[in-house]
Write a protein that holds these residues in place. Structure first.
Motif, PDB file in Angstrom:
ATOM      1  N   ASP A   1       0.423  28.298   8.814  1.00  0.00           N
ATOM      2  CA  ASP A   1       1.406  28.402   9.890  1.00  0.00           C
ATOM      3  C   ASP A   1       2.766  27.834   9.522  1.00  0.00           C
ATOM      4  N   LYS A   2       2.901  27.396   8.293  1.00  0.00           N
ATOM      5  CA  LYS A   2       4.174  26.768   7.905  1.00  0.00           C
ATOM      6  C   LYS A   2       5.282  27.813   7.801  1.00  0.00           C
ATOM      7  N   THR A   3       6.503  27.330   7.695  1.00  0.00           N
ATOM      8  CA  THR A   3       7.651  28.224   7.518  1.00  0.00           C
ATOM      9  C   THR A   3       7.434  29.083   6.265  1.00  0.00           C
ATOM     10  N   PHE A   4       7.866  30.342   6.358  1.00  0.00           N
ATOM     11  CA  PHE A   4       7.613  31.267   5.242  1.00  0.00           C
ATOM     12  C   PHE A   4       8.347  30.794   3.985  1.00  0.00           C
ATOM     13  N   ASN A   5       7.652  30.818   2.875  1.00  0.00           N
ATOM     14  CA  ASN A   5       8.273  30.422   1.609  1.00  0.00           C
ATOM     15  C   ASN A   5       8.112  31.584   0.624  1.00  0.00           C
ATOM     16  N   LYS A   6       9.149  32.414   0.616  1.00  0.00           N
ATOM     17  CA  LYS A   6       9.065  33.649  -0.166  1.00  0.00           C
ATOM     18  C   LYS A   6       8.937  33.355  -1.660  1.00  0.00           C
ATOM     19  N   GLY A   7       9.684  32.357  -2.142  1.00  0.00           N
ATOM     20  CA  GLY A   7       9.646  32.003  -3.562  1.00  0.00           C
ATOM     21  C   GLY A   7       8.242  31.651  -4.009  1.00  0.00           C
ATOM     22  N   LYS A   8       7.551  30.864  -3.173  1.00  0.00           N
ATOM     23  CA  LYS A   8       6.180  30.484  -3.542  1.00  0.00           C
ATOM     24  C   LYS A   8       5.259  31.701  -3.581  1.00  0.00           C
ATOM     25  N   MET A   9       5.444  32.611  -2.628  1.00  0.00           N
ATOM     26  CA  MET A   9       4.594  33.811  -2.608  1.00  0.00           C
ATOM     27  C   MET A   9       4.827  34.648  -3.876  1.00  0.00           C
ATOM     28  N   MET A  10       6.080  34.761  -4.285  1.00  0.00           N
ATOM     29  CA  MET A  10       6.415  35.550  -5.485  1.00  0.00           C
ATOM     30  C   MET A  10       5.755  34.931  -6.724  1.00  0.00           C
ATOM     31  N   ASN A  11       5.933  33.602  -6.871  1.00  0.00           N
ATOM     32  CA  ASN A  11       5.374  32.927  -8.053  1.00  0.00           C
ATOM     33  C   ASN A  11       3.851  33.035  -8.057  1.00  0.00           C
TER      34      ASN A  11
ATOM     35  N   PHE B   1      10.750  31.883  -9.285  1.00  0.00           N
ATOM     36  CA  PHE B   1      11.648  31.571  -8.158  1.00  0.00           C
ATOM     37  C   PHE B   1      11.583  30.083  -7.831  1.00  0.00           C
ATOM     38  N   SER B   2      12.656  29.585  -7.262  1.00  0.00           N
ATOM     39  CA  SER B   2      12.619  28.214  -6.741  1.00  0.00           C
ATOM     40  C   SER B   2      11.605  28.159  -5.601  1.00  0.00           C
ATOM     41  N   THR B   3      10.937  27.024  -5.461  1.00  0.00           N
ATOM     42  CA  THR B   3       9.930  26.894  -4.396  1.00  0.00           C
ATOM     43  C   THR B   3      10.490  26.120  -3.200  1.00  0.00           C
ATOM     44  N   MET B   4      11.795  25.810  -3.242  1.00  0.00           N
ATOM     45  CA  MET B   4      12.330  24.871  -2.250  1.00  0.00           C
ATOM     46  C   MET B   4      13.027  25.539  -1.069  1.00  0.00           C
ATOM     47  N   TYR B   5      13.030  26.848  -1.047  1.00  0.00           N
ATOM     48  CA  TYR B   5      13.685  27.555   0.068  1.00  0.00           C
ATOM     49  C   TYR B   5      12.632  27.865   1.131  1.00  0.00           C
ATOM     50  N   GLU B   6      12.547  27.005   2.125  1.00  0.00           N
ATOM     51  CA  GLU B   6      11.584  27.235   3.213  1.00  0.00           C
ATOM     52  C   GLU B   6      12.312  27.853   4.376  1.00  0.00           C
ATOM     53  N   GLY B   7      12.047  29.136   4.618  1.00  0.00           N
ATOM     54  CA  GLY B   7      12.771  29.851   5.662  1.00  0.00           C
ATOM     55  C   GLY B   7      13.623  30.949   5.039  1.00  0.00           C
ATOM     56  N   TRP B   8      14.427  31.570   5.894  1.00  0.00           N
ATOM     57  CA  TRP B   8      15.155  32.755   5.445  1.00  0.00           C
ATOM     58  C   TRP B   8      16.416  32.397   4.647  1.00  0.00           C
ATOM     59  N   GLY B   9      16.602  33.089   3.551  1.00  0.00           N
ATOM     60  CA  GLY B   9      17.882  33.066   2.836  1.00  0.00           C
ATOM     61  C   GLY B   9      17.943  32.149   1.632  1.00  0.00           C
ATOM     62  N   GLY B  10      18.785  32.547   0.682  1.00  0.00           N
ATOM     63  CA  GLY B  10      19.128  31.670  -0.438  1.00  0.00           C
ATOM     64  C   GLY B  10      18.301  31.816  -1.690  1.00  0.00           C
ATOM     65  N   GLU B  11      17.017  32.123  -1.547  1.00  0.00           N
ATOM     66  CA  GLU B  11      16.165  32.127  -2.751  1.00  0.00           C
ATOM     67  C   GLU B  11      16.597  33.229  -3.734  1.00  0.00           C
ATOM     68  N   ASP B  12      17.174  34.306  -3.190  1.00  0.00           N
ATOM     69  CA  ASP B  12      17.614  35.384  -4.092  1.00  0.00           C
ATOM     70  C   ASP B  12      18.892  34.988  -4.846  1.00  0.00           C
ATOM     71  N   ASP B  13      19.831  34.327  -4.148  1.00  0.00           N
ATOM     72  CA  ASP B  13      21.044  33.873  -4.840  1.00  0.00           C
ATOM     73  C   ASP B  13      20.710  32.790  -5.865  1.00  0.00           C
ATOM     74  N   ASP B  14      19.727  31.977  -5.541  1.00  0.00           N
ATOM     75  CA  ASP B  14      19.251  30.961  -6.479  1.00  0.00           C
ATOM     76  C   ASP B  14      18.700  31.645  -7.734  1.00  0.00           C
ATOM     77  N   MET B  15      17.939  32.704  -7.523  1.00  0.00           N
ATOM     78  CA  MET B  15      17.376  33.434  -8.667  1.00  0.00           C
ATOM     79  C   MET B  15      18.476  34.029  -9.537  1.00  0.00           C
ATOM     80  N   MET B  16      19.541  34.525  -8.892  1.00  0.00           N
ATOM     81  CA  MET B  16      20.648  35.095  -9.672  1.00  0.00           C
ATOM     82  C   MET B  16      21.240  34.035 -10.604  1.00  0.00           C
ATOM     83  N   LYS B  17      21.355  32.811 -10.101  1.00  0.00           N
ATOM     84  CA  LYS B  17      21.889  31.717 -10.937  1.00  0.00           C
ATOM     85  C   LYS B  17      20.948  31.440 -12.104  1.00  0.00           C
ATOM     86  N   ARG B  18      19.647  31.483 -11.823  1.00  0.00           N
ATOM     87  CA  ARG B  18      18.669  31.257 -12.897  1.00  0.00           C
ATOM     88  C   ARG B  18      18.800  32.331 -13.983  1.00  0.00           C
ATOM     89  N   ILE B  19      19.004  33.559 -13.531  1.00  0.00           N
ATOM     90  CA  ILE B  19      19.101  34.681 -14.478  1.00  0.00           C
ATOM     91  C   ILE B  19      20.310  34.484 -15.402  1.00  0.00           C
TER      92      ILE B  19
END
Ligand code: UD2
Ligand code: MN
Length: 372
Positions: A193-203, A278-296
């Motif tokens: 039931d926690k806030t969605f963490n897209k980065g964690k799901m991807m990894n 992906f970073s695992t620290m984005y809990e909720g909507w937004g940011g994880e994709d821009d973070d990934m761009m920086k990693r790339i």
């Protein structure tokens, strides 16, 4: 020649016989094409159609009738799991692609019943029925007559989007099969039931895929993104990270900015491990994709997009923000993005602490449940 004059009926019979011989030879020459068309029209299933085209039985049987066709069909279906007889590589057959695909997506989150009595989007049960020829878990091993050059893992982060998933599965299977690829659809569902963490799901999806098979290309795909053109070949690039989107209905068929990598992003195994996922620290909507761009960028990769913009065209199914996926606080997001590169090597694939609670293999996809 005297017998001809004496027997005009005989002459007529000879002429008729040679005429039917020519017609028979003609049919026999083009029989494969006739059968292909017949199969295409009657089954509308790419996988089966390809099998039929290559059938060795067609070559042996000179004359086709309904019974022998049916027999060939049965024989081929029984051979489904045989090892492939050829080492020829599969290439995209552009002539078999459709190009623009007219999508039928609803904007409201309700089931509709069509005039033919079908629920729209198709139910999971119905999808499992139409994709029953796939290996369980949404696994397609490619056309029979060739070996796939690439094996794709399609990784879909997911929670509370059943309707979107049904549209997604309905459209993605035929598209990838027309592109003659081998793939497995892996839907990673956050099982808490926690806030969605897209980065964690991807990894998590990436690690699961690695545990079950040998994939060359990992496509991270939002569940609500549906391709409008099958000439947009799903692919990875060895030296660049591939973003398959140029145009989205949500942004009037543009992308909001050049470094935007939302929606559909493809990595080779080496690339994804190098950027540490992906970073695992984005809990909720937004940011994880821009973070990934920086990693790339930080790891020296560039972005690749298809040369023709109008084929990299997607519709995003309209939706509201999910209750359990609120927008990340602006200040927190700024901080995270600011420290993205310094966190890269310690936050991501190598710091993932998720628990896989279940794996269900539906015919149409593998559902991996993950506690974040
Ligand atoms: C944009 C980006 C997306 C991501 C997101 C910010 C596009 C096309 N996509 O999507 O890649 O960067 O912004 O986080 O611009 N999901 C669920 N259940 C949820 C929440 C999310 O299944 O409760 C999954 C689902 O696959 C969805 C994806 O996460 O498609 C992205 O979430 P979104 O659709 O809510 O975000 P959106 O459309 O703004
Ligand atoms: Mn979306």
């Amino acid at each position: 020649m005297n017998w001809m004059r004496a027997n005009p009926q005989m002459l007529l019979i000879v002429v008729m016989m040679s005429g039917s011989f020519i017609i028979l030879a003609h049919f026999s020459l083009f029989r494969n094409k006739v059968i292909q068309r017949f199969m295409h029209a009657s089954r509308g299933n790419i996988q089966k159609q390809v099998v039929i085209e290559e059938s060795p039985y067609i070559k042996r049987n000179k004359i086709m009738n309904r019974e022998s066709l049916a027999r060939i069909l049965r024989l081929n279906f029984e051979q489904k799991n045989e090892t492939k007889p050829t080492s020829r590589k599969c290439h995209v057959a552009y002539a078999k692609l459709k190009g623009y695909i007219s999508l039928h997506l609803m904007t409201e989150e309700t089931n509709q019943t069509t005039s033919s009595g079908l629920t729209w989007p198709p139910t999971l049960k119905y999808l499992d029925f139409i994709y029953k020829d796939l290996e369980h878990g949404g696994v397609y091993k490619g056309p029979k007559e060739c070996k796939c050059a690439t094996n794709f893992a399609i990784i879909v982060p997911f929670r509370d989007r059943e309707q979107h998933l049904r549209f997604f599965l309905f459209y993605i299977h035929p598209l990838l099969q027309r592109q003659r690829t081998c793939y497995t659809i892996i839907v990673v569902e956050q099982d808490d039931d926690k806030t969605f963490n897209k980065g964690k799901m991807m990894n998590s999806g990436f690690l699961y895929a690695n545990s079950i098979g040998d994939f060359d290309c990992y496509i991270f795909h939002d569940v609500d993104m549906i391709a409008e053109n099958d000439r947009n070949i799903y692919q990875c690039k060895e030296k660049k990270v591939a973003h398959l989107v140029w145009q989205m209905d949500k942004y009037d068929y543009e992308i909001p900015y050049y470094d935007y990598i939302g929606g559909v992003l493809a990595f080779t195994k080496e690339q994804f491990i190098t950027v540490n996922g992906f970073s695992t620290m984005y809990e909720g909507w937004g940011g994880e994709d821009d973070d990934m761009m920086k990693r790339i960028w930080a790891k020296g990769y560039e972005l690749w997009r298809p040369r023709k913009k109008n084929i990299a065209r997607f519709k995003m199914i309209h939706h509201n923000h999910d209750k359990r996926n609120p927008r990340i606080d602006d200040y927190l997001m700024q901080d995270l993005l600011f420290s993205a590169i310094s966190r890269q090597d310690s936050d991501g694939l190598n710091s993932l602490h998720t628990v896989r609670t279940d794996v269900i293999k539906y015919p149409s996809h593998t559902r991996v449940k993950v506690r974040s």
